[in-house]
Design an enzyme around this catalytic site. Sequence first.
Site, PDB file in Angstrom:
ATOM      1  NE  ARG A  24     -89.775  38.731   2.246  1.00 34.04           N
ATOM      2  CZ  ARG A  24     -88.872  37.875   2.416  1.00 34.04           C
ATOM      3  NH1 ARG A  24     -89.127  36.439   3.017  1.00 34.04           N
ATOM      4  NH2 ARG A  24     -87.398  38.643   2.670  1.00 34.04           N
ATOM      5  NE  ARG A  28     -89.504  30.598   1.306  1.00 35.75           N
ATOM      6  CZ  ARG A  28     -88.301  31.391   1.613  1.00 35.75           C
ATOM      7  NH1 ARG A  28     -87.283  30.498   1.128  1.00 35.75           N
ATOM      8  NH2 ARG A  28     -88.662  32.517   2.406  1.00 35.75           N
ATOM      9  NE  ARG A  37     -89.937  28.831  -5.481  1.00 39.38           N
ATOM     10  CZ  ARG A  37     -89.655  28.633  -4.545  1.00 39.38           C
ATOM     11  NH1 ARG A  37     -88.867  29.820  -3.386  1.00 39.38           N
ATOM     12  NH2 ARG A  37     -89.627  27.130  -3.605  1.00 39.38           N
ATOM     13  CG  ASP A  74     -85.860  40.779  -2.659  1.00 37.33           C
ATOM     14  OD1 ASP A  74     -86.418  39.671  -1.977  1.00 37.33           O
ATOM     15  OD2 ASP A  74     -84.698  40.870  -2.505  1.00 37.33           O
ATOM     16  CE1 TYR A 151     -79.553  39.941   2.935  1.00 38.83           C
ATOM     17  CE2 TYR A 151     -80.212  42.505   2.883  1.00 38.83           C
ATOM     18  CZ  TYR A 151     -79.896  40.846   3.311  1.00 38.83           C
ATOM     19  OH  TYR A 151     -81.489  40.786   3.926  1.00 38.83           O
TER      20      TYR A 151
HETATM   21  O1  CP3 Z   1     -93.639  41.326   1.640  1.00 40.47           O
HETATM   22  C1  CP3 Z   1     -94.698  40.706   0.407  1.00 40.47           C
HETATM   23  O2  CP3 Z   1     -94.865  39.628   0.411  1.00 40.47           O
HETATM   24  C2  CP3 Z   1     -93.738  41.459  -0.615  1.00 40.47           C
HETATM   25  C3  CP3 Z   1     -92.457  41.020  -1.379  1.00 40.47           C
HETATM   26  C4  CP3 Z   1     -91.097  40.620  -0.845  1.00 40.47           C
HETATM   27  C5  CP3 Z   1     -89.904  40.292  -0.977  1.00 40.47           C
HETATM   28  N1  CP3 Z   1     -89.075  39.997  -0.851  1.00 40.47           N
HETATM   29  C6  CP3 Z   1     -89.977  38.606  -1.594  1.00 40.47           C
HETATM   30  C7  CP3 Z   1     -89.434  37.291  -1.408  1.00 40.47           C
HETATM   31  C8  CP3 Z   1     -90.092  41.561  -0.259  1.00 40.47           C
HETATM   32  C9  CP3 Z   1     -90.904  43.015   0.756  1.00 40.47           C
HETATM   33  C10 CP3 Z   1     -89.551  41.289   0.022  1.00 40.47           C
HETATM   34  C11 CP3 Z   1     -88.557  43.091   1.073  1.00 40.47           C
HETATM   35  C12 CP3 Z   1     -87.007  42.185   0.935  1.00 40.47           C
HETATM   36  N2  CP3 Z   1     -85.954  40.885   0.626  1.00 40.47           N
HETATM   37  C13 CP3 Z   1     -86.481  42.143   2.490  1.00 40.47           C
HETATM   38  C14 CP3 Z   1     -86.550  43.343   3.488  1.00 40.47           C
HETATM   39  C15 CP3 Z   1     -88.279  42.749   4.866  1.00 40.47           C
HETATM   40  C16 CP3 Z   1     -87.824  41.564   5.143  1.00 40.47           C
HETATM   41  O3  CP3 Z   1     -88.214  40.308   5.298  1.00 40.47           O
HETATM   42  O4  CP3 Z   1     -86.669  41.574   5.991  1.00 40.47           O
HETATM   43  C17 CP3 Z   1     -84.872  41.866   2.155  1.00 40.47           C
HETATM   44  C18 CP3 Z   1     -84.345  41.523   3.440  1.00 40.47           C
HETATM   45  C19 CP3 Z   1     -85.293  41.016   1.254  1.00 40.47           C
HETATM   46  C20 CP3 Z   1     -84.440  40.501   1.077  1.00 40.47           C
HETATM   47  C21 CP3 Z   1     -84.092  38.800   0.871  1.00 40.47           C
HETATM   48  N3  CP3 Z   1     -85.202  37.992  -0.292  1.00 40.47           N
HETATM   49  C22 CP3 Z   1     -83.951  37.429   1.220  1.00 40.47           C
HETATM   50  C23 CP3 Z   1     -82.911  37.944   2.516  1.00 40.47           C
HETATM   51  C24 CP3 Z   1     -84.434  36.209   1.243  1.00 40.47           C
HETATM   52  C25 CP3 Z   1     -83.872  35.279   1.116  1.00 40.47           C
HETATM   53  C26 CP3 Z   1     -84.293  34.553   2.531  1.00 40.47           C
HETATM   54  C27 CP3 Z   1     -85.866  34.051   2.212  1.00 40.47           C
HETATM   55  O5  CP3 Z   1     -86.633  34.538   2.637  1.00 40.47           O
HETATM   56  O6  CP3 Z   1     -85.932  32.876   1.600  1.00 40.47           O
HETATM   57  C28 CP3 Z   1     -85.067  36.654   0.139  1.00 40.47           C
HETATM   58  C29 CP3 Z   1     -86.059  35.824  -1.212  1.00 40.47           C
HETATM   59  C30 CP3 Z   1     -87.145  36.236  -0.856  1.00 40.47           C
HETATM   60  N4  CP3 Z   1     -87.955  37.334  -1.102  1.00 40.47           N
HETATM   61  C31 CP3 Z   1     -88.619  35.737  -1.266  1.00 40.47           C
HETATM   62  C32 CP3 Z   1     -89.679  36.138  -1.341  1.00 40.47           C
HETATM   63  C33 CP3 Z   1     -90.803  35.686  -1.572  1.00 40.47           C
HETATM   64  C34 CP3 Z   1     -88.144  34.024  -1.582  1.00 40.47           C
HETATM   65  C35 CP3 Z   1     -87.777  33.491  -2.743  1.00 40.47           C
HETATM   66  C36 CP3 Z   1     -88.547  31.911  -2.752  1.00 40.47           C
HETATM   67  O7  CP3 Z   1     -89.233  32.127  -3.141  1.00 40.47           O
HETATM   68  O8  CP3 Z   1     -87.481  30.821  -3.033  1.00 40.47           O
END
Ligand code: CP3
Length: 351
Positions: A24, A28, A37, A74, A151
């Site tokens: 990640r 944010r 964003r 994602d 999910y």
């Molecule tokens: O690592 C990186 O920088 C690459 C981008 C990336 C995102 N999601 C961006 C994201 C990667 C590799 C993921 C993978 C992801 N997404 C996983 C597996 C890795 C982990 O963290 O366990 C999972 C379970 C998800 C599912 C997901 N996406 C959730 C549960 C959420 C909401 C919770 C949260 O953290 O906001 C997301 C949204 C998400 N994916 C955001 C980002 C930057 C936040 C969205 C925003 O900008 O509001």
Amino acid sequence: MKNDGYLRALRGEPVERTPVWIMRQAGRYLPEYRATRAEAGSFLDLCQNAELACEVTLQPLRRFDLDAAILFSDILTVPDAMGLGLSLEEGVGPRFARPVRDAAAVTALGVPDPEGELRYVMDAVRTIVRALDDSVPLIGFAGSPWTLATYMVEGGTSRDFRRVKAMAYEQPALLHDLLGVVADAVGEYLKAQVAAGVDALMVFDTWGGALGWRAYREFSLPYMARIVETVKSAPNGSSTPVTLFTKGGGQWAEAIAATGCDAIGLDWTASLGEVRARLGEGVALQGNMDPMSLYGPPAAIRREVAAVLADIGDGGRHVFNLGHGVLPDIDPDHVAVMVDAVHELSARGAS
Ligand code: CP3
């Protein structure tokens, strides 16, 4: 490639310093990410705009001396492309309009064309590869079939995975059908990312650790093994390193290594040194500083980095990372302290 330390470490080749990237790393906690964003409109709009997805992929590399970039996207783009209707609400998390809960819903699922419904991801990969211009490797990724199924069945984030675990015990054949089609979709998706130019792949099995050990070996691991095999037998696939990350899966490292993956991602509950002693040098290890340790002051962060490096000992075949994603309220300056400490404290030979 100017800096191929990440790929060298994955292959077990000598490196001058331990490479580091952060799960990640685009997100944010960076004000510039929040601005981009907002410009895109929403998180999903950001994922679907190749230029802006490229911009946020590069943002952390401008601030920190990172050894790899990770595609901004994602894991839920795949089930979205399978027709489930993804939305993301601030403070609520991801939601699917059409969760998969019965045989009819599983039968209706198809394998999306990565250059069709998911073309925006491949366009983002091609744009990022051009922009990186051989500076550092680009990591592509997908969710594990089990993690995606949580999910897809729950309809969103879950506390206890009641619906999908109930399916595992009530209708195991139905869950296997679902995991099979998701594994096919993920296999095609990752092969297409390699064709579009990513240098390495990572599979996020974020919720594998919620399974009991027998269930993990039945519902998560075999589908990740199938994906490793699919990727490795594709053109360029055998030279593309694959990292498998099961959060909470350190105790299963032997079984994970047996899939033929190149690296195992570990969270902070495992000792890198202990896993290395159990597995030997045949596989790379990634991790595993507690993401919460970045709340500490710089001196404490440096001590924690030193402790993680000391744990793995000689430092061979190690990619430094957090044990899970960086949290949204972490001070970016603390991330810089970590990245610089990794390089400084792991420097070998003339430097
Ligand atoms: O690592 C990186 O920088 C690459 C981008 C990336 C995102 N999601 C961006 C994201 C990667 C590799 C993921 C993978 C992801 N997404 C996983 C597996 C890795 C982990 O963290 O366990 C999972 C379970 C998800 C599912 C997901 N996406 C959730 C549960 C959420 C909401 C919770 C949260 O953290 O906001 C997301 C949204 C998400 N994916 C955001 C980002 C930057 C936040 C969205 C925003 O900008 O509001």
